[in-house]
Enzyme design. Sequence first.
Site, PDB file in Angstrom:
ATOM      1  N   ALA A  66      -3.080  -7.686 -11.316  1.00 56.40           N
ATOM      2  CA  ALA A  66      -4.215  -8.564 -11.646  1.00 56.40           C
ATOM      3  C   ALA A  66      -5.182  -8.489 -10.471  1.00 56.40           C
ATOM      4  O   ALA A  66      -4.773  -8.204  -9.333  1.00 56.40           O
ATOM      5  CB  ALA A  66      -3.705  -9.983 -11.828  1.00 56.40           C
ATOM      6  N   GLY A 112       0.524  -7.191 -12.505  1.00 55.13           N
ATOM      7  CA  GLY A 112      -0.014  -7.129 -13.866  1.00 55.13           C
ATOM      8  C   GLY A 112      -0.036  -5.716 -14.436  1.00 55.13           C
ATOM      9  O   GLY A 112      -0.036  -5.547 -15.657  1.00 55.13           O
ATOM     10  N   GLU A 115       3.384  -5.171 -15.646  1.00 55.90           N
ATOM     11  CA  GLU A 115       3.514  -6.071 -16.808  1.00 55.90           C
ATOM     12  C   GLU A 115       2.828  -5.471 -18.035  1.00 55.90           C
ATOM     13  O   GLU A 115       3.314  -5.581 -19.155  1.00 55.90           O
ATOM     14  CB  GLU A 115       2.938  -7.452 -16.458  1.00 55.90           C
ATOM     15  CG  GLU A 115       3.820  -8.170 -15.435  1.00 55.90           C
ATOM     16  CD  GLU A 115       3.209  -9.457 -14.906  1.00 55.90           C
ATOM     17  OE1 GLU A 115       2.085  -9.395 -14.358  1.00 55.90           O
ATOM     18  OE2 GLU A 115       3.840 -10.508 -15.039  1.00 55.90           O
ATOM     19  N   GLU A 135       4.338  -9.930  -6.557  1.00 58.89           N
ATOM     20  CA  GLU A 135       3.625 -11.212  -6.523  1.00 58.89           C
ATOM     21  C   GLU A 135       4.146 -12.174  -5.457  1.00 58.89           C
ATOM     22  O   GLU A 135       3.370 -12.907  -4.844  1.00 58.89           O
ATOM     23  CB  GLU A 135       3.673 -11.889  -7.905  1.00 58.89           C
ATOM     24  CG  GLU A 135       2.738 -11.279  -8.944  1.00 58.89           C
ATOM     25  CD  GLU A 135       3.342 -10.129  -9.726  1.00 58.89           C
ATOM     26  OE1 GLU A 135       4.367  -9.572  -9.291  1.00 58.89           O
ATOM     27  OE2 GLU A 135       2.790  -9.797 -10.800  1.00 58.89           O
TER      28      GLU A 135
HETATM   29  N1  CAA Z   1      -6.692  -6.703  -6.971  1.00 58.85           N
HETATM   30  C1  CAA Z   1      -7.929  -6.467  -6.458  1.00 58.85           C
HETATM   31  N2  CAA Z   1      -8.231  -5.364  -5.714  1.00 58.85           N
HETATM   32  C2  CAA Z   1      -7.238  -4.484  -5.512  1.00 58.85           C
HETATM   33  C3  CAA Z   1      -5.930  -4.664  -6.016  1.00 58.85           C
HETATM   34  C4  CAA Z   1      -5.680  -5.834  -6.776  1.00 58.85           C
HETATM   35  N3  CAA Z   1      -4.479  -6.085  -7.355  1.00 58.85           N
HETATM   36  N4  CAA Z   1      -5.166  -3.612  -5.615  1.00 58.85           N
HETATM   37  C5  CAA Z   1      -5.974  -2.815  -4.891  1.00 58.85           C
HETATM   38  N5  CAA Z   1      -7.222  -3.325  -4.824  1.00 58.85           N
HETATM   39  C6  CAA Z   1      -8.399  -2.779  -4.130  1.00 58.85           C
HETATM   40  C7  CAA Z   1      -8.292  -2.994  -2.634  1.00 58.85           C
HETATM   41  O1  CAA Z   1      -8.728  -4.302  -2.281  1.00 58.85           O
HETATM   42  C8  CAA Z   1      -9.215  -1.898  -2.114  1.00 58.85           C
HETATM   43  O2  CAA Z   1     -10.544  -2.336  -2.272  1.00 58.85           O
HETATM   44  P1  CAA Z   1     -11.611  -2.188  -1.050  1.00 58.85           P
HETATM   45  O3  CAA Z   1     -11.755  -0.698  -0.889  1.00 58.85           O
HETATM   46  O4  CAA Z   1     -12.840  -2.865  -1.574  1.00 58.85           O
HETATM   47  O5  CAA Z   1     -10.991  -2.844   0.127  1.00 58.85           O
HETATM   48  C9  CAA Z   1      -8.996  -0.760  -3.104  1.00 58.85           C
HETATM   49  O6  CAA Z   1      -8.423  -1.365  -4.273  1.00 58.85           O
HETATM   50  C10 CAA Z   1      -8.015   0.292  -2.586  1.00 58.85           C
HETATM   51  O7  CAA Z   1      -6.815  -0.359  -2.226  1.00 58.85           O
HETATM   52  P2  CAA Z   1      -6.115  -0.193  -0.776  1.00 58.85           P
HETATM   53  O8  CAA Z   1      -7.150   0.109   0.261  1.00 58.85           O
HETATM   54  O9  CAA Z   1      -5.241  -1.386  -0.564  1.00 58.85           O
HETATM   55  O10 CAA Z   1      -5.248   1.114  -1.044  1.00 58.85           O
HETATM   56  P3  CAA Z   1      -3.892   1.536  -0.304  1.00 58.85           P
HETATM   57  O11 CAA Z   1      -3.623   2.941  -0.682  1.00 58.85           O
HETATM   58  O12 CAA Z   1      -3.941   1.201   1.141  1.00 58.85           O
HETATM   59  O13 CAA Z   1      -2.752   0.580  -0.956  1.00 58.85           O
HETATM   60  C11 CAA Z   1      -1.654  -0.570  -2.769  1.00 58.85           C
HETATM   61  C12 CAA Z   1      -2.451   0.674  -2.325  1.00 58.85           C
HETATM   62  C13 CAA Z   1      -0.268  -0.553  -2.112  1.00 58.85           C
HETATM   63  C14 CAA Z   1      -1.492  -0.485  -4.279  1.00 58.85           C
HETATM   64  C15 CAA Z   1      -2.413  -1.841  -2.351  1.00 58.85           C
HETATM   65  O14 CAA Z   1      -3.755  -1.732  -2.809  1.00 58.85           O
HETATM   66  C16 CAA Z   1      -1.849  -3.119  -2.886  1.00 58.85           C
HETATM   67  O15 CAA Z   1      -0.841  -3.590  -2.392  1.00 58.85           O
HETATM   68  N6  CAA Z   1      -2.489  -3.722  -3.899  1.00 58.85           N
HETATM   69  C17 CAA Z   1      -2.123  -5.013  -4.438  1.00 58.85           C
HETATM   70  C18 CAA Z   1      -0.857  -4.926  -5.288  1.00 58.85           C
HETATM   71  C19 CAA Z   1      -0.456  -6.305  -5.763  1.00 58.85           C
HETATM   72  O16 CAA Z   1      -0.136  -7.172  -5.001  1.00 58.85           O
HETATM   73  N7  CAA Z   1      -0.456  -6.498  -7.080  1.00 58.85           N
HETATM   74  C20 CAA Z   1      -0.108  -7.737  -7.703  1.00 58.85           C
HETATM   75  C21 CAA Z   1      -1.340  -8.544  -7.967  1.00 58.85           C
HETATM   76  S1  CAA Z   1      -0.988 -10.203  -8.447  1.00 58.85           S
HETATM   77  C22 CAA Z   1      -0.629 -10.130 -10.104  1.00 58.85           C
HETATM   78  O17 CAA Z   1      -0.616  -9.066 -10.708  1.00 58.85           O
HETATM   79  C23 CAA Z   1      -0.375 -11.478 -10.731  1.00 58.85           C
HETATM   80  C24 CAA Z   1       0.096 -11.508 -12.102  1.00 58.85           C
HETATM   81  O18 CAA Z   1       1.197 -11.112 -12.431  1.00 58.85           O
HETATM   82  C25 CAA Z   1      -0.742 -12.129 -13.126  1.00 58.85           C
END
Ligand code: CAA
Length: 257
Positions: A66, A112, A115, A135
């Site tokens: 998400a 998400g 999911e 999460e």
């Molecule tokens: N939401 C918003 N933006 C996201 C994102 C997310 N879930 N995942 C990645 N991005 C964005 C980053 O902020 C970044 O944007 P900027 O360039 O503007 O900073 C861009 O995508 C590239 O990401 P990274 O620089 O972080 O890339 P990386 O290769 O260093 O890492 C990754 C990759 C490990 C996937 C890392 O991006 C990450 O950990 N992302 C989040 C994963 C996460 O926590 N997902 C769960 C979300 S909560 C959820 O899903 C709730 C639910 O069940 C309803």
Amino acid sequence: MEYKNILFESKNKIAYITINRPKQLNALNSETIIELSKAISLAEEDKSIRCIIITGAENKAFVAGADIKEFVNYSKKEGQELARKGQETLFDLLENCGTPSIAAINGFALGGGLELAMACHIRIASENAKMGLPEVSLGVIPGYGGTQRLANLVGKGKAIEMIITAGMISSEDAKNWGLVNHFCLQTELLPLAEKIASKIIQNSPIAIAKAIKVVNAGVKDSLKGFELEKKEFGNCFESEEFIEGTNAFLEKRKANF
Ligand code: CAA
């Protein structure tokens, strides 16, 4: 229909839906959730479409979760509403869609994103894919059905391990755990999805929709699943596709659905 966050294409009875926010690693904001929901509803209504393949744009991510930026300041009420709306608008719709869907997981499938893949009927992953529900590392829990669907797919023990470690697993582990059905080279991912779709397309769409409905009912309540199976088995006998399928067998020809 015009979309901003997804690509939609249909050919050879297959709808291809690509989540197209590669700069955000295809993270699901609410607009993307609404677009996906519309695309899936339209694909289900269009009887020329017999299978849906869902994937992510470019090579790095299927969907990285998400969109964290969107909910970072949400209140308790807004959080509950985000989960409720998301589940009802997209994830339940996809799981209960009578047109079968294949998640072609081409990179990170996190939160998400995993999911979304788990709400599809079949999952295949490329070798570079990484899957997890991270999460709790953000101080929240999966909200788009992940706690329930992961436990159904891999069992309670492995699901709790994945959720509370917030770790990611490889495609090979995902295959061994039963989270994905197959894994392959990235270049072979769409061809593999199409190969599976081509088998699905040969079968009765009415019977397929009923099978999905009955399997889903049984996962929620196994006694109800057995009851619904008896009823829907009988209902099939009224369909022209049943007449075509059984006659084709007896006439030693391929059924034409
Ligand atoms: N939401 C918003 N933006 C996201 C994102 C997310 N879930 N995942 C990645 N991005 C964005 C980053 O902020 C970044 O944007 P900027 O360039 O503007 O900073 C861009 O995508 C590239 O990401 P990274 O620089 O972080 O890339 P990386 O290769 O260093 O890492 C990754 C990759 C490990 C996937 C890392 O991006 C990450 O950990 N992302 C989040 C994963 C996460 O926590 N997902 C769960 C979300 S909560 C959820 O899903 C709730 C639910 O069940 C309803």
